[in-house]
Design a protein around this motif. Structure first.
Motif, mmCIF file in Angstrom:
data_model
loop_
_atom_site.group_PDB
_atom_site.id
_atom_site.type_symbol
_atom_site.label_atom_id
_atom_site.label_comp_id
_atom_site.label_asym_id
_atom_site.label_seq_id
_atom_site.Cartn_x
_atom_site.Cartn_y
_atom_site.Cartn_z
ATOM 1 N N SER A 84 0.829 -1.212 0.000
ATOM 2 C CA SER A 84 0.000 0.000 0.000
ATOM 3 C C SER A 84 0.856 1.252 0.000
ATOM 4 O O SER A 84 0.603 2.208 -0.750
ATOM 5 N N GLY A 85 1.882 1.262 0.837
ATOM 6 C CA GLY A 85 2.757 2.417 0.897
ATOM 7 C C GLY A 85 3.563 2.601 -0.372
ATOM 8 O O GLY A 85 3.770 3.733 -0.836
ATOM 9 N N ARG A 86 4.028 1.497 -0.953
ATOM 10 C CA ARG A 86 4.818 1.586 -2.188
ATOM 11 C C ARG A 86 3.977 2.139 -3.334
ATOM 12 O O ARG A 86 4.467 2.890 -4.179
ATOM 13 N N LEU A 87 2.708 1.767 -3.386
ATOM 14 C CA LEU A 87 1.825 2.296 -4.427
ATOM 15 C C LEU A 87 1.634 3.797 -4.261
ATOM 16 O O LEU A 87 1.561 4.540 -5.246
ATOM 17 N N GLY A 88 1.542 4.256 -3.019
ATOM 18 C CA GLY A 88 1.435 5.687 -2.772
ATOM 19 C C GLY A 88 2.685 6.430 -3.204
ATOM 20 O O GLY A 88 2.613 7.499 -3.826
ATOM 21 N N VAL A 89 3.847 5.875 -2.892
ATOM 22 C CA VAL A 89 5.113 6.483 -3.304
ATOM 23 C C VAL A 89 5.199 6.545 -4.825
ATOM 24 O O VAL A 89 5.629 7.552 -5.405
ATOM 25 N N LEU A 90 4.782 5.471 -5.485
ATOM 26 C CA LEU A 90 4.819 5.434 -6.947
ATOM 27 C C LEU A 90 3.953 6.530 -7.546
ATOM 28 O O LEU A 90 4.376 7.255 -8.456
ATOM 29 N N GLY A 108 4.790 10.767 -1.090
ATOM 30 C CA GLY A 108 4.498 9.428 -0.603
ATOM 31 C C GLY A 108 5.304 9.145 0.654
ATOM 32 O O GLY A 108 6.525 9.347 0.661
ATOM 33 N N VAL A 109 4.635 8.704 1.702
ATOM 34 C CA VAL A 109 5.297 8.407 2.973
ATOM 35 C C VAL A 109 5.134 6.910 3.242
ATOM 36 O O VAL A 109 4.014 6.418 3.393
ATOM 37 N N LEU A 110 6.238 6.210 3.305
ATOM 38 C CA LEU A 110 6.248 4.751 3.442
ATOM 39 C C LEU A 110 6.869 4.351 4.769
ATOM 40 O O LEU A 110 7.944 4.856 5.127
ATOM 41 N N ALA A 111 6.217 3.470 5.494
ATOM 42 C CA ALA A 111 6.779 2.964 6.736
ATOM 43 C C ALA A 111 8.145 2.339 6.458
ATOM 44 O O ALA A 111 8.263 1.461 5.619
ATOM 45 N N GLY A 112 9.154 2.816 7.131
ATOM 46 C CA GLY A 112 10.501 2.323 6.882
ATOM 47 C C GLY A 112 11.292 3.182 5.930
ATOM 48 O O GLY A 112 12.485 2.947 5.725
ATOM 49 N N GLY A 113 10.656 4.176 5.301
ATOM 50 C CA GLY A 113 11.351 5.083 4.418
ATOM 51 C C GLY A 113 11.824 4.447 3.124
ATOM 52 O O GLY A 113 11.371 3.372 2.714
ATOM 53 N N ALA A 114 12.792 5.095 2.473
ATOM 54 C CA ALA A 114 13.278 4.658 1.166
ATOM 55 C C ALA A 114 13.766 3.209 1.147
ATOM 56 O O ALA A 114 13.507 2.489 0.174
ATOM 57 N N PRO A 115 14.453 2.718 2.189
ATOM 58 C CA PRO A 115 14.911 1.316 2.135
ATOM 59 C C PRO A 115 13.763 0.318 1.983
ATOM 60 O O PRO A 115 13.942 -0.754 1.407
ATOM 61 N N ALA A 116 12.570 0.680 2.486
ATOM 62 C CA ALA A 116 11.425 -0.236 2.421
ATOM 63 C C ALA A 116 10.864 -0.370 1.017
ATOM 64 O O ALA A 116 10.035 -1.242 0.764
ATOM 65 N N LEU A 117 11.310 0.480 0.085
ATOM 66 C CA LEU A 117 10.878 0.332 -1.305
ATOM 67 C C LEU A 117 11.437 -0.946 -1.914
ATOM 68 O O LEU A 117 10.806 -1.570 -2.764
ATOM 69 N N LEU A 118 12.625 -1.347 -1.469
ATOM 70 C CA LEU A 118 13.308 -2.494 -2.056
ATOM 71 C C LEU A 118 13.370 -3.694 -1.137
ATOM 72 O O LEU A 118 13.511 -4.825 -1.596
ATOM 73 N N ARG A 119 13.242 -3.449 0.151
ATOM 74 C CA ARG A 119 13.350 -4.544 1.112
ATOM 75 C C ARG A 119 12.206 -4.453 2.120
ATOM 76 O O ARG A 119 11.951 -3.393 2.682
ATOM 77 N N SER A 120 11.547 -5.567 2.351
ATOM 78 C CA SER A 120 10.395 -5.581 3.242
ATOM 79 C C SER A 120 10.746 -5.086 4.635
ATOM 80 O O SER A 120 11.773 -5.446 5.197
ATOM 81 N N SER A 121 9.857 -4.233 5.166
ATOM 82 C CA SER A 121 10.025 -3.763 6.548
ATOM 83 C C SER A 121 8.652 -3.655 7.199
ATOM 84 O O SER A 121 8.362 -2.713 7.924
ATOM 85 N N GLU A 122 7.800 -4.651 6.897
ATOM 86 C CA GLU A 122 6.422 -4.586 7.337
ATOM 87 C C GLU A 122 6.265 -4.528 8.850
ATOM 88 O O GLU A 122 5.230 -4.112 9.353
ATOM 89 N N GLY A 123 7.300 -4.945 9.614
ATOM 90 C CA GLY A 123 7.178 -4.879 11.063
ATOM 91 C C GLY A 123 6.956 -3.474 11.570
ATOM 92 O O GLY A 123 6.349 -3.263 12.627
ATOM 93 N N LEU A 124 7.417 -2.482 10.804
ATOM 94 C CA LEU A 124 7.268 -1.094 11.218
ATOM 95 C C LEU A 124 5.818 -0.625 11.151
ATOM 96 O O LEU A 124 5.473 0.402 11.731
ATOM 97 N N GLU A 125 4.973 -1.342 10.427
ATOM 98 C CA GLU A 125 3.587 -0.914 10.296
ATOM 99 C C GLU A 125 2.819 -1.044 11.608
ATOM 100 O O GLU A 125 1.740 -0.478 11.761
ATOM 101 N N ASP A 126 3.347 -1.789 12.570
ATOM 102 C CA ASP A 126 2.661 -1.988 13.844
ATOM 103 C C ASP A 126 2.865 -0.823 14.806
ATOM 104 O O ASP A 126 2.283 -0.819 15.895
ATOM 105 N N LEU A 127 3.674 0.158 14.430
ATOM 106 C CA LEU A 127 3.972 1.294 15.303
ATOM 107 C C LEU A 127 3.034 2.449 14.973
ATOM 108 O O LEU A 127 3.245 3.197 14.019
ATOM 109 N N GLU A 128 1.977 2.614 15.763
ATOM 110 C CA GLU A 128 0.963 3.632 15.462
ATOM 111 C C GLU A 128 1.536 5.045 15.509
ATOM 112 O O GLU A 128 1.169 5.900 14.704
#
Length: 316
Positions: A84-90, A108-128
């Motif tokens: 979802s976040g990557r689609l927003g960034v795109l 576009g604001v993605l949980a985990g920032g730019a590194p999360a575009l190429l490497r999964s960092s879904e654990g960060l999505e749990d931080l409200e």
């Protein structure tokens, strides 16, 4: 062990979500012949278009609300995690080259920032709180708009960002692929793209991702139309900054104002590469500085500027 128990509880809680349910059409997915496997995906991928069509009223409301704020100097932020976040960034990244918009206008604001575009960092999505913090770092304020994207509607990162937007009076738009009663989100406008269970259970990069991309395409393009960056069906608010765009710009000048190539190149040079300004110079017979001032006085709306000069461009 404690982490596993928390994750299991969350998993059980989310099991009722439409995006997490098992699709009865794909229970034998691994046993299908390749042609049948592909055909099944083709058939299922008709659903995203239907889901977007069903949400057209909410999308339209969001377009008008976002365009109004952007006209007043506000900005648009997409917030999400994972796909979802990557689609927003795109979508945000494609606005400047398509519409010559300021890169700050749509972000576009993605949980985990730019590194999360190429490497999964879904654990960060749990931080409200992380959603709010990432928005604060970009100076997100009451004049801005937030589209919080969460396929399953439960992502804490997105929920936190939407709640913050509501609290400060920014425009909060939620976009999810589950019914509101399954996962309510704090927002002013609620867009629900109900694509149903995925063929690969829980993999929302499939139908949910397709519907989200479609909705974002429609939303951002329609907003830019409302901002005057389109004339007819042409991208007139584009800067001729490379050979492809120069060629496209010359075709627009030819088709709308009857300008031949050599004259078109001269006009683009006078207009610093702006197709919209070159069209106004050519069609209204104005000096470059006069055309700039006329366009500014009409808030960048080419059609209004032309009408004020009694000019009506052909559209083909």
């Amino acid at each position: 062990m404690g982490r596993f128990q928390v994750d299991r509880a969350v998993s059980e809680d989310r099991g009722h979500l439409l995006t997490e349910q098992s699709n009865p059409r794909s229970t034998a997915l691994d046993r299908l012949d390749t042609i049948d496997l592909v055909q099944l995906f083709v058939e299922e991928d008709r659903q995203p278009q239907q889901a977007v069509a069903a949400a057209s009223a909410a999308i339209s409301t969001a377009v008008d609300g976002i365009a109004s704020r952007l006209k007043a100097g506000g900005r648009l932020f997409y917030l999400g995690a994972g796909t979802s976040g990557r689609l927003g960034v795109l979508d945000a990244a494609e606005c400047p080259p398509t519409f010559c918009s300021d890169p700050e206008m749509v972000q576009g604001v993605l949980a985990g920032g730019a590194p999360a575009l190429l490497r999964s960092s879904e654990g960060l999505e749990d931080l409200e709180n992380a959603g709010r913090e990432d928005l604060d770092q970009r100076g997100f304020g009451a004049d801005d708009c937030l589209v919080g994207i969460a396929a399953g509607g439960t992502t804490p990162y997105v929920r936190g960002g939407l709640r913050h937007a509501c609290d400060i009076g920014a425009l909060a738009v939620a976009m999810a692929c589950v019914p509101s009663d399954q996962a309510p989100l704090p927002c002013d406008i609620d867009i629900r793209l109900l694509t149903g269970p995925e063929l690969l259970t829980g993999s929302t990069r499939l139908k949910a991702g397709t519907a989200t991309k479609m909705a974002l395409n429609i939303m951002s393009t329609a907003v830019m139309v409302r901002l005057g960056k389109v004339f007819g069906n042409r991208m007139v608010d584009v800067s001729a900054s490379n050979s492809k765009l120069v060629d496209r710009s010359l075709r627009i000048l030819r088709d709308l104002a009857g300008v031949e190539r050599d004259r078109g190149l001269t006009l683009l040079a006078q207009a610093d590469g702006s197709v919209k300004l070159a069209l106004l110079i050519a069609a209204a017979g104005l000096a470059p500085d006069d055309a700039r001032e006329l366009l500014r006085s009409h808030n960048g709306q080419l059609r209004d500027a032309l009408t004020s000069q009694g000019v009506d461009l052909a559209q083909s």
